[in-house]
Design an enzyme around this catalytic site. Sequence first.
Site, PDB file in Angstrom:
ATOM      1  N   LYS A  52      56.173  -7.012 -13.070  1.00 23.25           N
ATOM      2  CA  LYS A  52      55.699  -8.392 -12.930  1.00 23.25           C
ATOM      3  C   LYS A  52      55.075  -8.866 -14.243  1.00 23.25           C
ATOM      4  CE  LYS A  52      55.269  -7.878  -7.982  1.00 23.25           C
ATOM      5  NZ  LYS A  52      54.450  -7.649  -6.796  1.00 23.25           N
ATOM      6  N   GLN A  96      48.462  -6.778  -5.502  1.00 18.57           N
ATOM      7  CA  GLN A  96      49.570  -5.866  -5.213  1.00 18.57           C
ATOM      8  C   GLN A  96      49.284  -5.072  -3.929  1.00 18.57           C
ATOM      9  OE1 GLN A  96      52.570  -5.619  -6.874  1.00 18.57           O
ATOM     10  NE2 GLN A  96      53.124  -4.232  -5.225  1.00 18.57           N
ATOM     11  N   ASP A 119      52.355 -15.547  -4.032  1.00 18.70           N
ATOM     12  CA  ASP A 119      53.189 -14.692  -3.176  1.00 18.70           C
ATOM     13  C   ASP A 119      53.631 -15.452  -1.918  1.00 18.70           C
ATOM     14  OD1 ASP A 119      53.912 -12.171  -4.095  1.00 18.70           O
ATOM     15  OD2 ASP A 119      51.916 -11.339  -3.778  1.00 18.70           O
TER      16      ASP A 119
END
Length: 281
Positions: A52, A96, A119
């Site tokens: 990422k 995460q 997200d």
Amino acid sequence: MPQIIDGKAISAQVKEELKEKVAKYKEQGIEITLAVIQVGSDPASCVYVNNKKKGCEFVGIRSLSYELPEETNQEELLSLIDELNNRQDVNGILVQLPLPKQIDEEVILNRISPAKDVDGFHPMNVGALCIGKPGFVSCTPYGVIQLLKRSGIEIAGKECVVIGRSNIVGKPMAQLLLKENGTVTIAHSKTADLKEVTKRADILVVAIGKPKMITAEYVKEGAVVIDVGIHRGENNKLCGDVDFDDVAPKCAAITPVPGGVGPMTIAMLLYNCVSSVELEF
Ligand code: NDP
């Protein structure tokens, strides 16, 4: 032979477009910043987080890295999220997953400001998707829509079957296909006759989490098959939820694993970061 939907090429195309867009924002004095939080050092999470960050670097997004120890408690993580929610220079916050067991993931994800929830997991963004309002969309299903559109596959009017109803893949996937005017069915572990349902699909999206479960007998001749699953099988080889060799000869188009849906997830995370500049909440 079916059309092999090339997620590597399509994700590269999306990232190139984002790079140009970010450069234009920079000319206007707008810098995009993503805060990436990792708790503990799970090896798979380290790989995802690094990818990422690399993606951010490629398109020109600044990434701030927060690597917290495994024993971090919920209050400490919440206070970091509060701090980042309040920072004007932070556009997106990514935590995460999975988190260590002393931390309730739902509490954490719900604390991220919906305006920074790149997200797309916050209930406000999930709700926005359901009622057709702008918001951040969960990256993996959003990536599947891009794969279909950019491969010239029409969704409108098609019978779409999604196997799996998780909050991060199956449900948003079904909503997105509906938004594109597909006729959508969601199948799951309690579906009575799975084959009968999946054989109706013009577009079959598989997100089950069971290696190679979907064989040719689940698939209609000429269907488009999208495999979201990802597993490390024998000899460390990656495979999906679809038995590619068995299913491919029957399809009009299919995604491989690796190189299908996987690369799109990060591309769409970057897309969400960039669109944070324009989204109104
Ligand atoms: P979950 O385990 O959260 O959900 C699996 C879904 O599949 C559930 O809804 C379950 O039904 C359903 N299911 C399980 N067994 C069967 C069965 N025998 N028949 C029909 N349906 C079944 O998984 P996720 O949605 O998180 O992920 C799915 C797959 O996608 C995994 O392989 C995961 O690794 C992969 N993935 C890949 C990503 C990428 O970037 N490529 C990103 C995210 C996930 P029920 O609800 O009834 O239990």
